[in-house]
Design an enzyme around this catalytic site. Sequence first.
Site, short mmCIF file in Angstrom:
data_model
loop_
_atom_site.label_atom_id
_atom_site.label_comp_id
_atom_site.label_asym_id
_atom_site.label_seq_id
_atom_site.Cartn_x
_atom_site.Cartn_y
_atom_site.Cartn_z
N THR A 186 0.87 -1.18 0.00
CA THR A 186 0.00 0.00 0.00
C THR A 186 0.91 1.24 0.00
O THR A 186 2.05 1.16 0.45
CB THR A 186 -0.97 -0.01 1.20
OG1 THR A 186 -0.22 -0.06 2.40
CG2 THR A 186 -1.93 -1.19 1.12
N THR A 234 1.62 4.28 1.54
CA THR A 234 2.41 4.78 2.66
C THR A 234 3.33 3.70 3.21
O THR A 234 4.49 3.95 3.52
CB THR A 234 1.50 5.33 3.77
OG1 THR A 234 0.68 6.36 3.20
CG2 THR A 234 2.29 5.91 4.92
N CYS A 235 2.82 2.49 3.31
CA CYS A 235 3.61 1.38 3.84
C CYS A 235 4.81 1.09 2.95
O CYS A 235 5.93 0.89 3.44
CB CYS A 235 2.74 0.12 3.95
SG CYS A 235 1.23 0.37 4.90
N HIS A 236 4.57 1.06 1.66
CA HIS A 236 5.59 0.67 0.68
C HIS A 236 6.58 1.78 0.37
O HIS A 236 7.77 1.52 0.19
CB HIS A 236 4.89 0.21 -0.60
CG HIS A 236 5.79 -0.39 -1.61
ND1 HIS A 236 6.41 -1.61 -1.42
CD2 HIS A 236 6.18 0.04 -2.83
CE1 HIS A 236 7.16 -1.90 -2.49
NE2 HIS A 236 7.03 -0.91 -3.36
#
Length: 161
Positions: free
Chosen positions: A46, A48-50
Amino acid sequence: MATKVGDRLPEGKFRVMTAEGPGWKTTDEVFKGKKVVLFAVPGAFTPTCHKNHLPGFLANADQIKAKGIDTIAVTGVNDVFVMDAWKKATGGEGKIEFLADGSAAFANALGLSVDLGPRGLGTRSQRYAMLVEDGVVKTLNVEDTPGKADISGAENLLKGM
């Protein structure tokens, strides 16, 4: 009630990819007798996560481990195959342990799950970072704004170590 500093982590298990395929790893295997930095993401790959959260821990892995940390681990409410693909796609192999919490059992046990059903994502983990010593939470930084990885980022965690 959400986990807080001073709490012992709940017993549980994660799915991990082994040479033989999917396997299990208990919380004791991850945390017992060790200093561990654990961070959680709502979902592998996703935005922000990535692009924001995981990269900070990859870039600061050596500095984190220089503080006496035995393991850096990430957990997310994804299946073991997605977490393994994410590890390979990001160059995280050998630097960060990828722990799949596919049914959100660990996130729920911590009291740190979030319902993202309205966004089509179902139950996920809140974004956080924690320092755990021998299974006890010493630092806990929970993100308070969706789409941000500042409070829970590696740089912020390093400041408090």
